[in-house]
Design an enzyme around this catalytic site. Sequence first.
Site, mmCIF file in Angstrom:
data_model
loop_
_atom_site.group_PDB
_atom_site.id
_atom_site.type_symbol
_atom_site.label_atom_id
_atom_site.label_comp_id
_atom_site.label_asym_id
_atom_site.label_seq_id
_atom_site.Cartn_x
_atom_site.Cartn_y
_atom_site.Cartn_z
ATOM 1 N NE ARG A 240 8.873 -8.125 9.666
ATOM 2 C CZ ARG A 240 8.354 -6.952 10.041
ATOM 3 N NH1 ARG A 240 8.967 -5.825 9.727
ATOM 4 N NH2 ARG A 240 7.240 -6.896 10.739
ATOM 5 C CG HIS A 288 12.437 -2.745 13.127
ATOM 6 N ND1 HIS A 288 12.370 -4.084 12.847
ATOM 7 C CD2 HIS A 288 11.210 -2.252 12.810
ATOM 8 C CE1 HIS A 288 11.168 -4.386 12.380
ATOM 9 N NE2 HIS A 288 10.444 -3.281 12.340
HETATM 10 P P1 NDP Z 1 0.452 -5.345 2.575
HETATM 11 O O1 NDP Z 1 0.046 -6.760 2.817
HETATM 12 O O2 NDP Z 1 -0.591 -4.294 2.628
HETATM 13 O O3 NDP Z 1 1.143 -5.233 1.143
HETATM 14 C C1 NDP Z 1 2.121 -6.121 0.702
HETATM 15 C C2 NDP Z 1 2.469 -5.800 -0.739
HETATM 16 O O4 NDP Z 1 3.521 -6.671 -1.153
HETATM 17 C C3 NDP Z 1 1.297 -6.023 -1.688
HETATM 18 O O5 NDP Z 1 1.284 -5.066 -2.717
HETATM 19 C C4 NDP Z 1 1.606 -7.418 -2.259
HETATM 20 O O6 NDP Z 1 1.055 -7.673 -3.550
HETATM 21 C C5 NDP Z 1 3.110 -7.353 -2.342
HETATM 22 N N1 NDP Z 1 3.674 -8.694 -2.395
HETATM 23 C C6 NDP Z 1 3.546 -9.693 -1.505
HETATM 24 N N2 NDP Z 1 4.168 -10.799 -1.949
HETATM 25 C C7 NDP Z 1 4.681 -10.493 -3.150
HETATM 26 C C8 NDP Z 1 5.404 -11.223 -4.126
HETATM 27 N N3 NDP Z 1 5.712 -12.502 -3.943
HETATM 28 N N4 NDP Z 1 5.745 -10.601 -5.272
HETATM 29 C C9 NDP Z 1 5.417 -9.303 -5.471
HETATM 30 N N5 NDP Z 1 4.723 -8.540 -4.586
HETATM 31 C C10 NDP Z 1 4.371 -9.146 -3.437
HETATM 32 O O7 NDP Z 1 1.621 -5.033 3.594
HETATM 33 P P2 NDP Z 1 2.064 -3.604 4.155
HETATM 34 O O8 NDP Z 1 2.230 -2.682 3.018
HETATM 35 O O9 NDP Z 1 1.187 -3.180 5.266
HETATM 36 O O10 NDP Z 1 3.479 -3.969 4.847
HETATM 37 C C11 NDP Z 1 4.543 -4.527 4.095
HETATM 38 C C12 NDP Z 1 5.642 -5.003 5.020
HETATM 39 O O11 NDP Z 1 6.311 -3.904 5.632
HETATM 40 C C13 NDP Z 1 5.181 -5.817 6.254
HETATM 41 O O12 NDP Z 1 4.861 -7.131 5.909
HETATM 42 C C14 NDP Z 1 6.395 -5.725 7.135
HETATM 43 O O13 NDP Z 1 7.304 -6.715 6.750
HETATM 44 C C15 NDP Z 1 7.000 -4.379 6.782
HETATM 45 N N6 NDP Z 1 6.881 -3.403 7.875
HETATM 46 C C16 NDP Z 1 8.018 -2.814 8.328
HETATM 47 C C17 NDP Z 1 7.977 -1.866 9.331
HETATM 48 C C18 NDP Z 1 9.234 -1.210 9.826
HETATM 49 O O14 NDP Z 1 9.185 -0.473 10.806
HETATM 50 N N7 NDP Z 1 10.377 -1.407 9.188
HETATM 51 C C19 NDP Z 1 6.715 -1.454 9.935
HETATM 52 C C20 NDP Z 1 5.575 -2.144 9.399
HETATM 53 C C21 NDP Z 1 5.669 -3.076 8.405
HETATM 54 P P3 NDP Z 1 -0.540 -7.709 -3.769
HETATM 55 O O15 NDP Z 1 -0.965 -6.255 -3.664
HETATM 56 O O16 NDP Z 1 -0.710 -8.241 -5.116
HETATM 57 O O17 NDP Z 1 -1.114 -8.554 -2.666
HETATM 58 C C1 OXD Z 2 5.638 -3.894 12.353
HETATM 59 C C2 OXD Z 2 7.042 -3.478 12.435
HETATM 60 O O1 OXD Z 2 5.385 -4.922 11.720
HETATM 61 O O2 OXD Z 2 7.358 -2.610 13.239
HETATM 62 O O3 OXD Z 2 4.748 -3.211 12.889
HETATM 63 O O4 OXD Z 2 7.907 -3.988 11.701
#
Ligand code: NDP
Ligand code: OXD
Length: 325
Positions: A240, A288
Amino acid sequence: MSLPAENNRLWTKKTIALVTRIEPAAELAWKSVLSEHLPDECILSFHEMTAIERQEAEIAIVANPDPAHVAALPNLVWIQSLWAGVERLVGELTGEGPPIVRLMDPELARTMAEAVLAWTYYLQRDMPAYRHQQIKRVWQPLPYRPPGQVTVGLLGLGLLGAAAADRLKGAGFKVKGWSRTPKQIEGVDTCSGESGLEGLLAASDILVCLVPLTPETQGLLNARRLSAMKCGSALINFARGPVVVTADLLAALDAGRLSHVVLDVFEREPLPMDSPLWEHPNLTILPHISAPTDHATAASIVAANIQAYRRSGCLPLTVDRGRGY
Ligand code: NDP
Ligand code: OXD
């Protein structure tokens, strides 16, 4: 005497609210694919629901919903997001709302892992530099860095980060990963906490951002952390926009600390026409698109969640609103 259509709906099927602020044609496309996957449910756009249907709906399927519309469904038991990232939803639906279920789609994880690998190759094979050389008509081979000599640091090891780690490992890159809680992933050098982050920033040739936007990760990549990155390294942000501080990023690029940056996400989307990011020679701007949601796989996952709930009364895994993801 035949009943009006809305009465018929009430007698035959349970109503699910589809609440979105996306283009009408896009909402219609979702309605159609969701209805196909959920033939025993009546999926209605919020705007076409009667007052009784709004009262009775237990489930809302949402995509950037207007919070006032969600609030107008007083008996919701849970909310199913059509997006994988729920930061906007969690931010907008404040207070004690119904539990939120985000989209967890292996196909989306595969697409994201593919994008991470594609743009990692773009940087590892010096494509931005060759582009600059072409503009100046320069014929100059640059030293080749094999993947085994390139360290990719992943911020976030969740569904998407772990899939990306797997793909990068398979391609022979050295992979490091950072998460909030400690993780063990075979073949990945994992860490957590501030000291773990510092080590990862200093060691990564390419840093890939896949953490959700939360109060802890907002502005995570600020001047201090960008200056802790390896000199000449590159950054890919597929998470993001507000995880990176734009002014600090531009300063790091101008100072040569970062060689190239690939951005798929921004504080404001679409990226405003007057943003200085458009013109920077060492920035690649993507609209995006790193992991577009596949309607068919998403609808089948949403349908499986809803059917399991109807059968058992059990909710799928829900988002931790306090944690923000
Ligand atoms: P998940 O919730 O599965 O994983 C998030 C990861 O980030 C976890 O490993 C978590 O740690 C880690 N994390 C969260 N907060 C912190 C922190 N403060 N410090 C360190 N690590 C942290 O999310 P996803 O992998 O499914 O998706 C991640 C992001 O990708 C979404 O939230 C979205 O913003 C973005 N996204 C972008 C898209 C695009 O098209 N550009 C499409 C889809 C998603 P822990 O494992 O310990 O919980
Ligand atoms: C999602 C994205 O969250 O596209 O699915 O960013």
